[in-house]
Write a protein that holds these residues in place. Structure first.
Motif, PDB file in Angstrom:
ATOM      1  N   UNK A   1       0.823  -1.221   0.000  1.00 26.93           N
ATOM      2  CA  UNK A   1       0.000   0.000   0.000  1.00 26.93           C
ATOM      3  C   UNK A   1       0.849   1.260   0.000  1.00 26.93           C
ATOM      4  N   UNK A   2       2.006   1.209   0.679  1.00 26.78           N
ATOM      5  CA  UNK A   2       2.855   2.406   0.761  1.00 26.78           C
ATOM      6  C   UNK A   2       3.928   2.433  -0.324  1.00 26.78           C
ATOM      7  N   UNK A   3       4.220   1.299  -0.918  1.00 23.63           N
ATOM      8  CA  UNK A   3       5.272   1.235  -1.930  1.00 23.63           C
ATOM      9  C   UNK A   3       4.891   0.206  -2.995  1.00 23.63           C
ATOM     10  N   UNK A   4       4.029   0.567  -3.930  1.00 26.08           N
ATOM     11  CA  UNK A   4       3.585  -0.383  -4.959  1.00 26.08           C
ATOM     12  C   UNK A   4       4.734  -0.965  -5.791  1.00 26.08           C
ATOM     13  N   UNK A   5       5.868  -0.253  -5.847  1.00 21.18           N
ATOM     14  CA  UNK A   5       6.999  -0.743  -6.647  1.00 21.18           C
ATOM     15  C   UNK A   5       7.567  -2.054  -6.096  1.00 21.18           C
ATOM     16  N   UNK A   6       7.276  -2.340  -4.805  1.00 26.27           N
ATOM     17  CA  UNK A   6       7.770  -3.582  -4.215  1.00 26.27           C
ATOM     18  C   UNK A   6       7.211  -4.813  -4.930  1.00 26.27           C
ATOM     19  N   UNK A   7       6.011  -4.668  -5.494  1.00 29.63           N
ATOM     20  CA  UNK A   7       5.372  -5.798  -6.150  1.00 29.63           C
ATOM     21  C   UNK A   7       6.218  -6.307  -7.323  1.00 29.63           C
ATOM     22  N   UNK A   8       6.709  -5.375  -8.141  1.00 29.37           N
ATOM     23  CA  UNK A   8       7.522  -5.770  -9.290  1.00 29.37           C
ATOM     24  C   UNK A   8       8.797  -6.495  -8.851  1.00 29.37           C
ATOM     25  N   UNK A   9       9.398  -6.039  -7.745  1.00 28.52           N
ATOM     26  CA  UNK A   9      10.610  -6.683  -7.256  1.00 28.52           C
ATOM     27  C   UNK A   9      10.378  -8.093  -6.741  1.00 28.52           C
ATOM     28  N   UNK A  10       9.136  -8.395  -6.344  1.00 28.62           N
ATOM     29  CA  UNK A  10       8.828  -9.704  -5.793  1.00 28.62           C
ATOM     30  C   UNK A  10       8.542 -10.741  -6.877  1.00 28.62           C
ATOM     31  N   UNK A  11       8.126 -10.306  -8.048  1.00 29.65           N
ATOM     32  CA  UNK A  11       7.694 -11.251  -9.089  1.00 29.65           C
ATOM     33  C   UNK A  11       8.794 -12.233  -9.490  1.00 29.65           C
ATOM     34  N   UNK A  12      10.033 -11.808  -9.758  1.00 27.15           N
ATOM     35  CA  UNK A  12      11.070 -12.797 -10.099  1.00 27.15           C
ATOM     36  C   UNK A  12      11.286 -13.837  -9.001  1.00 27.15           C
ATOM     37  N   UNK A  13      11.138 -13.422  -7.726  1.00 30.15           N
ATOM     38  CA  UNK A  13      11.308 -14.364  -6.623  1.00 30.15           C
ATOM     39  C   UNK A  13      10.193 -15.410  -6.628  1.00 30.15           C
ATOM     40  N   UNK A  14       8.957 -14.965  -6.910  1.00 31.77           N
ATOM     41  CA  UNK A  14       7.839 -15.904  -6.964  1.00 31.77           C
ATOM     42  C   UNK A  14       7.994 -16.871  -8.135  1.00 31.77           C
ATOM     43  N   UNK A  15       8.477 -16.352  -9.260  1.00 34.29           N
ATOM     44  CA  UNK A  15       8.715 -17.212 -10.424  1.00 34.29           C
ATOM     45  C   UNK A  15       9.759 -18.275 -10.097  1.00 34.29           C
ATOM     46  N   UNK A  16      10.833 -17.862  -9.435  1.00 34.85           N
ATOM     47  CA  UNK A  16      11.894 -18.792  -9.062  1.00 34.85           C
ATOM     48  C   UNK A  16      11.383 -19.875  -8.122  1.00 34.85           C
ATOM     49  N   UNK A  17      10.450 -19.502  -7.237  1.00 31.77           N
ATOM     50  CA  UNK A  17       9.869 -20.456  -6.295  1.00 31.77           C
ATOM     51  C   UNK A  17       8.903 -21.425  -6.973  1.00 31.77           C
ATOM     52  N   UNK A  18       8.492 -21.121  -8.184  1.00 35.77           N
ATOM     53  CA  UNK A  18       7.554 -21.986  -8.880  1.00 35.77           C
ATOM     54  C   UNK A  18       6.107 -21.704  -8.560  1.00 35.77           C
ATOM     55  N   UNK A  19       5.830 -20.509  -8.024  1.00 37.96           N
ATOM     56  CA  UNK A  19       4.443 -20.116  -7.738  1.00 37.96           C
ATOM     57  C   UNK A  19       3.662 -20.112  -9.055  1.00 37.96           C
ATOM     58  N   UNK A  20       2.424 -20.635  -9.007  1.00 37.43           N
ATOM     59  CA  UNK A  20       1.637 -20.767 -10.235  1.00 37.43           C
ATOM     60  C   UNK A  20       1.133 -19.428 -10.744  1.00 37.43           C
ATOM     61  N   UNK A  21       0.562 -18.599  -9.861  1.00 36.14           N
ATOM     62  CA  UNK A  21      -0.040 -17.329 -10.295  1.00 36.14           C
ATOM     63  C   UNK A  21      -0.270 -16.441  -9.080  1.00 36.14           C
ATOM     64  N   UNK A  22      -0.575 -15.182  -9.362  1.00 34.28           N
ATOM     65  CA  UNK A  22      -0.845 -14.193  -8.314  1.00 34.28           C
ATOM     66  C   UNK A  22      -2.180 -13.519  -8.608  1.00 34.28           C
ATOM     67  N   UNK A  23      -3.033 -13.451  -7.579  1.00 39.01           N
ATOM     68  CA  UNK A  23      -4.316 -12.754  -7.704  1.00 39.01           C
ATOM     69  C   UNK A  23      -4.330 -11.547  -6.789  1.00 39.01           C
ATOM     70  N   UNK A  24      -4.672 -10.355  -7.332  1.00 38.51           N
ATOM     71  CA  UNK A  24      -4.659  -9.110  -6.543  1.00 38.51           C
ATOM     72  C   UNK A  24      -6.068  -8.514  -6.547  1.00 38.51           C
ATOM     73  N   UNK A  25      -6.616  -8.308  -5.322  1.00 37.27           N
ATOM     74  CA  UNK A  25      -7.923  -7.662  -5.173  1.00 37.27           C
ATOM     75  C   UNK A  25      -7.681  -6.158  -5.039  1.00 37.27           C
ATOM     76  N   UNK A  26      -8.020  -5.420  -6.089  1.00 36.44           N
ATOM     77  CA  UNK A  26      -7.732  -3.985  -6.133  1.00 36.44           C
ATOM     78  C   UNK A  26      -8.848  -3.168  -5.478  1.00 36.44           C
ATOM     79  N   UNK A  27      -8.619  -1.857  -5.451  1.00 33.10           N
ATOM     80  CA  UNK A  27      -9.552  -0.817  -5.003  1.00 33.10           C
ATOM     81  C   UNK A  27      -9.389  -0.472  -3.525  1.00 33.10           C
TER      82      UNK A  27
END
Length: 555
Positions: free
Chosen positions: A70-96
């Motif tokens: 919520x305070x730093x949306x840019x953190x999300x982009x930095x986390x994606x490569x880590x999730x990919x490396x872990x083999x996570x299937x997908x990410x769902x984000x509830x916006x608004x």
């Protein structure tokens, strides 16, 4: 995800694409990663802490309200490569609520990695999504187990009916709809006639990597060339001894969970069958070893008896080419008897993928008195030696394997005379070892003067000549605990270099010089005279040769 045309199509994995069909997620939008919609989903989880990548597991569908970002949306982009490396299937984000919209840099990065990101509708209740997801996963896993058991029963029936492994592999290939092959620890290939795809992969394999795969050191999916990949499943006997490796191509589509479970189950069946094959082959090999031993040692008197016993062992003898007996003498470190036996078993596995029971007689191998001996057919000695070299290159292909000198007996025009070729090959090996000959191919004719020494070695005059030079040294050594004979031989081997002799014997230089003076005194010779050196060296060769013959006769 499609089913690769399997004969049993009841099972399909729950994948990211199925998330779009969940009733509770009506209105969900795929924002990135369409290329990853085939990823299998094994469970759903909620992510509301910034370090979720440390705890995420492969196959998870992670959901979040965006609270950690919520305070730093840019953190999300930095986390994606880590999730990919872990083999996570997908990410769902509830916006608004905590995140007005998904950042564009995160969408771009997820698209690059083929990582699905779903924008969940505001009404989403995570517990309902988890329930619906797990219901679908469990239902489909139940279907998967049903299909798995059906396949295992089919394949088990083939084993019970005594079908050959090639037919078993062909059926497995039909079930999985991908190229399948089995390599046993003797290097034999079991495969269907349609396995052209894997043959292409074999043709471009890196040899070192392929040896690691064959030895069971690499398991799982392995890239072997460019974007071509295979899955290597080690096969064990009694859960411990590595027997073989089952190779399946990672195409036309990646291996599914059902594929991997099926490979694990059939690996047990294959291990049991290979253990039975090995036990049978070991028994058959003992009979063949005994026949070859009796044949080479002259214990089978007539050609009729030789052919009858050969036929009983499944051996087809060549006709009418001469047979040459070739003893492979290691140069350098000597492999163990077990290593030689392994090489012989590999040689006998020719055409093993068809479970052939008749061995071709052009070349046979056997271990006699810890020596590796071949019987090879050929129009002449060179052609027979060439055939043996080709086999040795395959049998001893590791970098730490020794090179060999092929000690070759004369061609035997009849089966009864093969024993004479063997005796000559043994003598050639003895003489070449004693004289330090290291040629890759040695016959009696190539031994030169040493052939003459061999012919004279049993003559009474040769004994007297030998004793004239050897007896004074051995008597002195016995009485005084000295090493004059060893010193004389080492001095001659090092071309009269006293310093090198001292280094070779780990003895002080002055001690060596004193011994040399004593040798000249006892034998009434001078190392400076060429004739004296020649006679002493000939006597030593005769002494070593006769000792070697006596040792062999004792065996």
């Amino acid at each position: 995800m499609n089913n690769h045309g399997r004969s049993q199509s009841a099972y399909t994995e729950f994948t990211c694409a199925d998330i779009l069909e969940l009733p509770h997620l009506a209105g969900v939008r795929l924002r990135a990663g369409e290329a990853g919609l085939h990823h299998p989903v094994t469970h759903a989880n909620v992510m509301e802490v910034p370090d979720i990548s440390d705890w995420a597991q492969a196959g998870e569908f992670l959901m979040t309200t965006g609270y950690p970002f919520r305070d730093d949306p840019a953190m999300l982009a930095g986390m994606i490569p880590k999730l990919v490396k872990k083999g996570v299937a997908a990410l769902g984000i509830k916006t608004k609520r905590f995140m007005a919209e998904i950042p564009e840099d995160a969408i771009e990065l997820a698209e690059k990695h083929g990582f699905p990101i779903f924008e969940l509708p505001p009404h989403t209740v995570f517990s309902e999504v988890q329930r619906e997801t797990m219901e679908r996963v469990l239902a489909q896993e139940t279907g998967m187990l049903t299909v798995l058991n059906h396949h295992v029963q089919q394949l088990s029936q083939l084993m019970l009916e005594g079908k050959p492994l090639d037919e078993f592999i062909a059926r497995l290939e039909d079930i999985m709809q991908r190229p399948v092959a089995l390599f046993d620890d003797g290097g034999r290939l079991y495969a269907s006639e349609m396995t052209a795809g894997l043959e292409n992969i074999y043709g471009v394999k890196p040899s070192g990597q392929w040896q690691e795969i064959q030895r069971g050191k690499l398991a799982g999916t392995t890239v072997v060339h460019g974007d071509l990949s295979i899955r290597a499943t080690p096969i064990y006997a009694n859960g411990m001894e590595h027997f073989a490796v089952l190779i399946t191509a990672d195409s036309p589509a990646p291996h599914t969970k059902l594929d991997i479970l099926l490979l694990e189950r059939v690996g047990v069946l294959i291990g049991m069958e290979l253990a039975a094959i090995r036990m049978r082959e070991e028994i058959e090999s003992k009979y063949l070893d005994q026949f070859l031993l009796d044949w080479l040692l002259g214990r089978v008197p007539t050609e009729k008896d030789i052919r009858m016993r050969a036929e009983a062992c499944g051996l087809s003898l060549p006709d009418p080419e001469p047979l040459f007996v070739i003893l492979a003498r290691p140069l350098g470190s000597r492999p163990s008897r077990g290593r030689f036996k392994q090489a012989v078993m590999h040689l006998r596995s020719l055409d093993g993928s068809k479970n052939a029971r008749v061995h071709h007689g052009d070349i046979q191998g056997v271990v006699i008195r810890d020596e590796l001996v071949f019987i090879a057919a050929g129009s002449d000695a060179e052609s027979a030696v060439r055939r043996v070299w080709e086999e040795l290159a395959l049998l001893f292909a590791n970098p730490d394997d020794p090179s060999f000198s092929l000690c070759t007996g004369s061609g035997a025009p009849s089966l009864e005379q093969v024993q004479d070729s063997y005796q000559e090959a043994v003598k050639v090996a003895m003489i070449s070892e004693i004289t330090g000959m290291g040629q890759t191919y040695v016959t009696m004719e190539q031994l030169g003067i040493y052939r003459l020494l061999y012919l004279l070695s049993d003559e009474e005059e040769a004994y007297r000549f030998r004793d004239l030079y050897i007896m004074p040294l051995t008597v002195y050594d016995d009485r005084h605990g000295a090493s004059l004979l060893l010193t004389a031989r080492t001095y001659l081997e090092h071309n009269l270099n006293a310093k090198k002799t001292a280094a070779a014997l780990f003895t002080h230089y002055n001690t060596i010089m004193h011994r040399l003076e004593r040798i000249e005194e006892l034998l009434q010779i001078s190392f400076d005279r060429a004739d004296d050196r020649l006679q002493l060296e000939l006597a030593m060769k005769l002494y070593a040769m006769q000792a070697k013959f006596n040792e062999n006769d004792a065996l």
